[in-house]
Design a protein around this motif. Structure first.
Motif, PDB file in Angstrom:
ATOM      1  N   SER A   1      10.764   7.737 -12.169  1.00  0.00           N
ATOM      2  CA  SER A   1      10.601   8.550 -10.962  1.00  0.00           C
ATOM      3  C   SER A   1      10.187   9.967 -11.315  1.00  0.00           C
ATOM      4  CB  SER A   1      11.900   8.570 -10.150  1.00  0.00           C
ATOM      5  OG  SER A   1      12.912   9.231 -10.869  1.00  0.00           O
TER       6      SER A   1
ATOM      7  N   SER B   1       4.867   2.955  -8.078  1.00  0.00           N
ATOM      8  CA  SER B   1       4.197   2.622  -6.816  1.00  0.00           C
ATOM      9  C   SER B   1       2.824   3.277  -6.696  1.00  0.00           C
ATOM     10  CB  SER B   1       5.075   3.032  -5.631  1.00  0.00           C
ATOM     11  OG  SER B   1       5.109   4.441  -5.475  1.00  0.00           O
TER      12      SER B   1
ATOM     13  N   SER C   1       2.781  10.358   3.611  1.00  0.00           N
ATOM     14  CA  SER C   1       1.963   9.863   2.493  1.00  0.00           C
ATOM     15  C   SER C   1       1.912  10.921   1.400  1.00  0.00           C
ATOM     16  CB  SER C   1       0.555   9.478   2.945  1.00  0.00           C
ATOM     17  OG  SER C   1      -0.147  10.586   3.465  1.00  0.00           O
TER      18      SER C   1
ATOM     19  N   ASP D   1       8.818   7.005  -6.581  1.00  0.00           N
ATOM     20  CA  ASP D   1       8.807   5.862  -7.501  1.00  0.00           C
ATOM     21  C   ASP D   1       7.417   5.817  -8.126  1.00  0.00           C
ATOM     22  OD1 ASP D   1       8.564   3.390  -8.733  1.00  0.00           O
ATOM     23  OD2 ASP D   1       9.451   2.276  -7.069  1.00  0.00           O
TER      24      ASP D   1
ATOM     25  N   GLU E   1       3.306   4.922  -3.062  1.00  0.00           N
ATOM     26  CA  GLU E   1       3.700   4.209  -1.857  1.00  0.00           C
ATOM     27  C   GLU E   1       5.202   4.131  -1.627  1.00  0.00           C
ATOM     28  OE1 GLU E   1       1.535   0.661  -1.185  1.00  0.00           O
ATOM     29  OE2 GLU E   1      -0.374   1.688  -1.450  1.00  0.00           O
ATOM     30  N   LYS E   2       6.017   4.457  -2.634  1.00  0.00           N
ATOM     31  CA  LYS E   2       7.474   4.406  -2.477  1.00  0.00           C
ATOM     32  C   LYS E   2       8.064   5.760  -2.830  1.00  0.00           C
ATOM     33  CE  LYS E   2       7.886  -0.506  -3.466  1.00  0.00           C
ATOM     34  NZ  LYS E   2       8.413  -1.509  -4.392  1.00  0.00           N
ATOM     35  N   PHE E   3       8.883   6.278  -1.920  1.00  0.00           N
ATOM     36  CA  PHE E   3       9.477   7.597  -2.089  1.00  0.00           C
ATOM     37  C   PHE E   3      10.616   7.741  -1.100  1.00  0.00           C
ATOM     38  CE2 PHE E   3       5.563   7.570   0.370  1.00  0.00           C
ATOM     39  CZ  PHE E   3       6.053   7.897   1.636  1.00  0.00           C
ATOM     40  N   ASP E   4      11.419   8.754  -1.319  1.00  0.00           N
ATOM     41  CA  ASP E   4      12.453   9.134  -0.353  1.00  0.00           C
ATOM     42  C   ASP E   4      12.679  10.633  -0.481  1.00  0.00           C
ATOM     43  OD1 ASP E   4      14.142   9.596  -2.541  1.00  0.00           O
ATOM     44  OD2 ASP E   4      15.232   7.747  -2.297  1.00  0.00           O
TER      45      ASP E   4
ATOM     46  N   PRO F   1       9.148   7.114   5.935  1.00  0.00           N
ATOM     47  CA  PRO F   1       8.089   6.580   5.073  1.00  0.00           C
ATOM     48  C   PRO F   1       6.907   5.989   5.835  1.00  0.00           C
ATOM     49  CG  PRO F   1      10.078   5.236   4.918  1.00  0.00           C
ATOM     50  CD  PRO F   1      10.413   6.411   5.766  1.00  0.00           C
TER      51      PRO F   1
END
Length: 191
Positions: free
Chosen positions: A102, A77, A33, A74, A51-54, A29
């Protein structure tokens, strides 16, 4: 009957071992981007990011066409740099994040176009809609990371119609364009 069960168990065990034997990569992360831009009032673009992910890759770049890729974002985010706009994007007018927290992507196939270019086919889920999409992917290469593990990099691009995913505020696109241009800069670390 007994032989059939033994054979099925054997196939399951072999399949499990082959999956374990494959390389696994996890998204970094700090060096990834998830970006987008949408036309505003027909004259310019508004850009933003999540800004939030996996995510991860199971497979190897030696046989990239056989790899499996998955990614989750997410949606709360979202960040366009304007709090009022971001709050509006989180509302039922757009992403409805309380109901659909999500969005996800899972690959279905990968096609090599040339040395470092691929077509990444998969299922993109946003809100309550899942559709087939194809990302144009550039493979940036591989390096050794600080801890000695392999790091691979990609750029993935696509354009989707937001209305196809029930992100339907301003359906005539008088102020907010229908097309969402997606550019994702990705680094994955081998586990």
């Amino acid at each position: 009957m007994y032989m059939k069960k033994v054979l099925l168990l054997f196939v399951a065990v072999i399949t499990g071992f082959s999956l374990l034997a494959q390389s696994q990569y996890k998204v970094d992360p700090a060096h990834t981007s998830v970006n987008f831009k949408v036309k505003h009032s027909g004259i310019t673009f508004v850009s933003g990011k999540f800004e939030k992910f996996d995510g991860g890759i199971i497979g190897s770049m030696d046989n990239a066409e056989q790899a499996r890729i998955f990614f989750n974002v997410d949606v709360a985010s979202v960040n366009t740099g304007v709090k009022m706009r971001d709050d509006h994007l989180r509302s039922a007018d757009f992403f409805e994040v309380e109901k659909f927290p999500s969005m996800s992507f899972e690959s279905t196939s990968i096609e090599k176009v040339s040395d470092n270019k691929y077509k990444l086919n998969g299922k993109l889920q946003i809100k309550d809609v899942t559709k087939d999409v194809t990302f144009d992917v550039d493979y940036g290469g591989s390096v050794k990371g600080q801890n000695g593990s392999e790091v691979i990099g990609f750029t993935a691009k696509n354009t989707i119609n937001r209305l196809d995913y029930n992100v339907a505020y301003d359906p005539d696109a008088a102020g907010i364009g229908k097309d969402v241009h997606i550019v994702i800069y990705l680094e994955f670390k081998k586990e």
